[in-house]
Motif scaffolding. Structure first.
Motif, PDB file in Angstrom:
ATOM      1  N   THR A 223      11.906   2.988   7.393  1.00  0.00           N
ATOM      2  CA  THR A 223      11.792   3.427   5.995  1.00  0.00           C
ATOM      3  C   THR A 223      10.954   2.442   5.184  1.00  0.00           C
ATOM      4  O   THR A 223      10.237   2.844   4.264  1.00  0.00           O
ATOM      5  CB  THR A 223      13.171   3.587   5.341  1.00  0.00           C
ATOM      6  OG1 THR A 223      13.797   2.299   5.189  1.00  0.00           O
ATOM      7  CG2 THR A 223      14.066   4.506   6.165  1.00  0.00           C
ATOM      8  N   VAL A 224      11.053   1.164   5.509  1.00  0.00           N
ATOM      9  CA  VAL A 224      10.266   0.156   4.803  1.00  0.00           C
ATOM     10  C   VAL A 224       8.804   0.257   5.225  1.00  0.00           C
ATOM     11  O   VAL A 224       7.891   0.077   4.408  1.00  0.00           O
ATOM     12  CB  VAL A 224      10.835  -1.253   5.062  1.00  0.00           C
ATOM     13  CG1 VAL A 224       9.999  -2.316   4.363  1.00  0.00           C
ATOM     14  CG2 VAL A 224      12.282  -1.331   4.579  1.00  0.00           C
ATOM     15  N   LEU A 225       8.569   0.567   6.484  1.00  0.00           N
ATOM     16  CA  LEU A 225       7.201   0.790   6.953  1.00  0.00           C
ATOM     17  C   LEU A 225       6.586   1.989   6.231  1.00  0.00           C
ATOM     18  O   LEU A 225       5.411   1.955   5.842  1.00  0.00           O
ATOM     19  CB  LEU A 225       7.188   1.022   8.468  1.00  0.00           C
ATOM     20  CG  LEU A 225       5.826   1.302   9.097  1.00  0.00           C
ATOM     21  CD1 LEU A 225       4.848   0.174   8.825  1.00  0.00           C
ATOM     22  CD2 LEU A 225       5.966   1.531  10.599  1.00  0.00           C
ATOM     23  N   ALA A 226       7.380   3.036   6.021  1.00  0.00           N
ATOM     24  CA  ALA A 226       6.877   4.206   5.295  1.00  0.00           C
ATOM     25  C   ALA A 226       6.501   3.825   3.866  1.00  0.00           C
ATOM     26  O   ALA A 226       5.443   4.232   3.359  1.00  0.00           O
ATOM     27  CB  ALA A 226       7.930   5.313   5.296  1.00  0.00           C
ATOM     28  N   ALA A 227       7.340   3.040   3.208  1.00  0.00           N
ATOM     29  CA  ALA A 227       7.032   2.586   1.846  1.00  0.00           C
ATOM     30  C   ALA A 227       5.745   1.771   1.843  1.00  0.00           C
ATOM     31  O   ALA A 227       4.903   1.909   0.943  1.00  0.00           O
ATOM     32  CB  ALA A 227       8.196   1.771   1.296  1.00  0.00           C
ATOM     33  N   HIS A 228       5.593   0.915   2.832  1.00  0.00           N
ATOM     34  CA  HIS A 228       4.391   0.091   2.971  1.00  0.00           C
ATOM     35  C   HIS A 228       3.138   0.963   3.063  1.00  0.00           C
ATOM     36  O   HIS A 228       2.101   0.643   2.468  1.00  0.00           O
ATOM     37  CB  HIS A 228       4.536  -0.783   4.221  1.00  0.00           C
ATOM     38  CG  HIS A 228       3.304  -1.499   4.649  1.00  0.00           C
ATOM     39  ND1 HIS A 228       2.582  -2.320   3.813  1.00  0.00           N
ATOM     40  CD2 HIS A 228       2.662  -1.522   5.853  1.00  0.00           C
ATOM     41  CE1 HIS A 228       1.557  -2.829   4.474  1.00  0.00           C
ATOM     42  NE2 HIS A 228       1.577  -2.353   5.713  1.00  0.00           N
ATOM     43  N   GLN A 229       3.222   2.066   3.781  1.00  0.00           N
ATOM     44  CA  GLN A 229       2.079   2.962   3.916  1.00  0.00           C
ATOM     45  C   GLN A 229       1.740   3.653   2.601  1.00  0.00           C
ATOM     46  O   GLN A 229       0.574   3.979   2.351  1.00  0.00           O
ATOM     47  CB  GLN A 229       2.368   4.020   4.987  1.00  0.00           C
ATOM     48  CG  GLN A 229       2.470   3.475   6.411  1.00  0.00           C
ATOM     49  CD  GLN A 229       1.163   2.898   6.922  1.00  0.00           C
ATOM     50  OE1 GLN A 229       0.919   1.688   6.849  1.00  0.00           O
ATOM     51  NE2 GLN A 229       0.303   3.760   7.429  1.00  0.00           N
ATOM     52  N   PHE A 230       2.733   3.869   1.754  1.00  0.00           N
ATOM     53  CA  PHE A 230       2.514   4.574   0.492  1.00  0.00           C
ATOM     54  C   PHE A 230       2.030   3.662  -0.631  1.00  0.00           C
ATOM     55  O   PHE A 230       1.270   4.100  -1.502  1.00  0.00           O
ATOM     56  CB  PHE A 230       3.810   5.256   0.027  1.00  0.00           C
ATOM     57  CG  PHE A 230       4.237   6.416   0.884  1.00  0.00           C
ATOM     58  CD1 PHE A 230       3.314   7.312   1.402  1.00  0.00           C
ATOM     59  CD2 PHE A 230       5.592   6.618   1.164  1.00  0.00           C
ATOM     60  CE1 PHE A 230       3.716   8.392   2.183  1.00  0.00           C
ATOM     61  CE2 PHE A 230       6.004   7.690   1.934  1.00  0.00           C
ATOM     62  CZ  PHE A 230       5.064   8.577   2.453  1.00  0.00           C
ATOM     63  N   ILE A 231       2.482   2.406  -0.661  1.00  0.00           N
ATOM     64  CA  ILE A 231       2.141   1.499  -1.769  1.00  0.00           C
ATOM     65  C   ILE A 231       0.694   1.034  -1.607  1.00  0.00           C
ATOM     66  O   ILE A 231       0.332   0.461  -0.581  1.00  0.00           O
ATOM     67  CB  ILE A 231       3.092   0.287  -1.802  1.00  0.00           C
ATOM     68  CG1 ILE A 231       4.538   0.753  -2.028  1.00  0.00           C
ATOM     69  CG2 ILE A 231       2.679  -0.682  -2.894  1.00  0.00           C
ATOM     70  CD1 ILE A 231       5.562  -0.352  -1.893  1.00  0.00           C
ATOM     71  N   PRO A 232      -0.157   1.259  -2.607  1.00  0.00           N
ATOM     72  CA  PRO A 232      -1.586   0.932  -2.461  1.00  0.00           C
ATOM     73  C   PRO A 232      -1.869  -0.524  -2.108  1.00  0.00           C
ATOM     74  O   PRO A 232      -2.676  -0.812  -1.218  1.00  0.00           O
ATOM     75  CB  PRO A 232      -2.161   1.287  -3.846  1.00  0.00           C
ATOM     76  CG  PRO A 232      -1.232   2.328  -4.381  1.00  0.00           C
ATOM     77  CD  PRO A 232       0.130   1.934  -3.894  1.00  0.00           C
ATOM     78  N   ASN A 233      -1.194  -1.469  -2.793  1.00  0.00           N
ATOM     79  CA  ASN A 233      -1.453  -2.893  -2.548  1.00  0.00           C
ATOM     80  C   ASN A 233      -0.181  -3.546  -2.017  1.00  0.00           C
ATOM     81  O   ASN A 233       0.594  -4.132  -2.762  1.00  0.00           O
ATOM     82  CB  ASN A 233      -1.909  -3.574  -3.844  1.00  0.00           C
ATOM     83  CG  ASN A 233      -2.360  -5.010  -3.605  1.00  0.00           C
ATOM     84  OD1 ASN A 233      -2.128  -5.584  -2.538  1.00  0.00           O
ATOM     85  ND2 ASN A 233      -3.007  -5.601  -4.595  1.00  0.00           N
ATOM     86  N   SER A 234       0.024  -3.426  -0.704  1.00  0.00           N
ATOM     87  CA  SER A 234       1.251  -3.970  -0.108  1.00  0.00           C
ATOM     88  C   SER A 234       0.955  -4.706   1.175  1.00  0.00           C
ATOM     89  O   SER A 234      -0.099  -4.552   1.791  1.00  0.00           O
ATOM     90  CB  SER A 234       2.254  -2.836   0.165  1.00  0.00           C
ATOM     91  OG  SER A 234       1.765  -1.953   1.157  1.00  0.00           O
ATOM     92  N   ARG A 235       1.931  -5.525   1.560  1.00  0.00           N
ATOM     93  CA  ARG A 235       1.922  -6.204   2.851  1.00  0.00           C
ATOM     94  C   ARG A 235       3.369  -6.259   3.311  1.00  0.00           C
ATOM     95  O   ARG A 235       4.309  -6.188   2.506  1.00  0.00           O
ATOM     96  CB  ARG A 235       1.297  -7.601   2.777  1.00  0.00           C
ATOM     97  CG  ARG A 235       2.004  -8.614   1.923  1.00  0.00           C
ATOM     98  CD  ARG A 235       1.735  -8.504   0.437  1.00  0.00           C
ATOM     99  NE  ARG A 235       0.333  -8.673   0.105  1.00  0.00           N
ATOM    100  CZ  ARG A 235      -0.310  -7.939  -0.770  1.00  0.00           C
ATOM    101  NH1 ARG A 235       0.332  -6.993  -1.434  1.00  0.00           N
ATOM    102  NH2 ARG A 235      -1.581  -8.138  -1.038  1.00  0.00           N
ATOM    103  N   LEU A 236       3.571  -6.385   4.638  1.00  0.00           N
ATOM    104  CA  LEU A 236       4.898  -6.212   5.231  1.00  0.00           C
ATOM    105  C   LEU A 236       5.282  -7.406   6.087  1.00  0.00           C
ATOM    106  O   LEU A 236       4.470  -7.898   6.873  1.00  0.00           O
ATOM    107  CB  LEU A 236       4.920  -4.941   6.084  1.00  0.00           C
ATOM    108  CG  LEU A 236       6.170  -4.648   6.921  1.00  0.00           C
ATOM    109  CD1 LEU A 236       7.363  -4.346   6.017  1.00  0.00           C
ATOM    110  CD2 LEU A 236       5.908  -3.463   7.851  1.00  0.00           C
ATOM    111  N   CYS A 237       6.532  -7.859   5.939  1.00  0.00           N
ATOM    112  CA  CYS A 237       7.071  -8.923   6.774  1.00  0.00           C
ATOM    113  C   CYS A 237       8.388  -8.449   7.373  1.00  0.00           C
ATOM    114  O   CYS A 237       9.303  -8.075   6.641  1.00  0.00           O
ATOM    115  CB  CYS A 237       7.295 -10.194   5.961  1.00  0.00           C
ATOM    116  SG  CYS A 237       8.064 -11.541   6.907  1.00  0.00           S
TER     117      CYS A 237
END
Length: 285
Positions: A223-237
């Motif tokens: 679900t967090v990966l999905a949010a990451h794909q939607f947010i224009p300026n994001s990065r994931l840890c």
């Protein structure tokens, strides 16, 4: 003595965040007084704790580090600790407005936000509703959400069976402890019916760092990966072998992700490249 849920024998931060009445203040937000504290000097950061049994005290080690170089505003969301419950229906619009009331009282127009769980969802809503007030967000344990994922009940009596000391402590600082169960009933119904999807994430224009434990069952990693794909300026840890409270399970790795993001110049926070699965791109052919 301040404590967070399921703290056990380990002591938290030396500062009783969320219950430091020597410096505590209240901001009037609609029909409720919202409690907050301010620490340090520098560029401002707003801390938004988790909901239900959440407390800023469990984020104490992170607050200790952030206040060394920043002005840190620690607030208790309504119905938690020293903040009043009020009578308005629970919504994320209300939560966002409560946070704005605290920022106004603290004299800050634009801040960075570090939000955990419920606090991260509130940060998303603030950024969508009041983009001029948010410079960047660290969102811990908050991805897309489908209605019905969470149950609709949370009994204080059940919490007491797990951590009686926490329950007694919370009751001792609440302005209206007799309303706590009613608040929990409304809070859990709110969460049970909550859905968070593409629309709100695409509305967030500021830089966002998403952090999640790979064993998080409150905000599953997908679900967090999905949010990451939607947010224009994001990065994931992704923090390995960590649950929802990644800052407790692996503080060193969590801080190693947060602090550089917090301290980077805004113009250097370029979004991670979003690649759609492993489909072949035209430019690669």
């Amino acid at each position: 003595m301040a404590r967070y849920f399921m703290q056990g024998a380990a002591e938290g931060a030396k500062t009783p965040y969320g219950d430091n009445v020597k410096i505590g203040n209240f901001a009037q937000a609609g029909d409720a007084k919202i409690y907050y504290e301010v620490y340090g000097k520098g560029e401002p950061i707003l801390i938004l704790h988790g909901g239900g049994v959440g407390s800023p005290y469990e984020m104490g080690r992170l607050i200790d580090d952030l206040r060394k170089n920043h002005k840190v505003i620690v607030m208790l969301t309504r119905g938690h600790g020293r903040s009043e419950i009020g009578s308005a229906p629970l919504t994320y619009e209300q939560k966002a407005d409560d946070a704005i009331a605290v920022l106004n009282a603290a004299g800050e127009q634009k801040v960075q936000i570090v939000g955990f769980s419920d606090g991260a969802y509130t940060a998303y809503k603030i950024a969508a509703m009041y983009p001029a007030r948010v410079e960047r967000i660290v969102a811990i344990g908050a991805g897309t959400l489908k209605a019905g994922y969470f149950g609709d009940t949370m009994k204080i009596s059940d919490l007491a069976k797990v951590d009686a000391d926490f329950v007694e402590y919370e009751k001792s600082i609440m302005p209206e402890p007799e309303r706590w169960q009613d608040f929990c009933d409304k809070y859990m119904r709110f969460w049970h019916n909550m859905s968070v999807g593409e629309e709100i994430f695409r509305a967030i224009k500021c830089p966002v760092l998403l952090i999640v434990g790979d064993e998080d069952d409150h905000a599953p990693i997908i679900t967090v990966l999905a949010a990451h794909q939607f947010i224009p300026n994001s990065r994931l840890c992704v923090i390995p072998k960590a649950w929802h409270t990644v800052f407790l399970d692996n503080y060193e790795m969590t801080a190693a992700a947060i602090l550089p993001f917090i301290n980077s110049k805004l113009e250097n926070l370029q979004p991670s490249k979003k690649v759609d699965y492993n489909s072949r791109q035209e430019s690669q052919q």
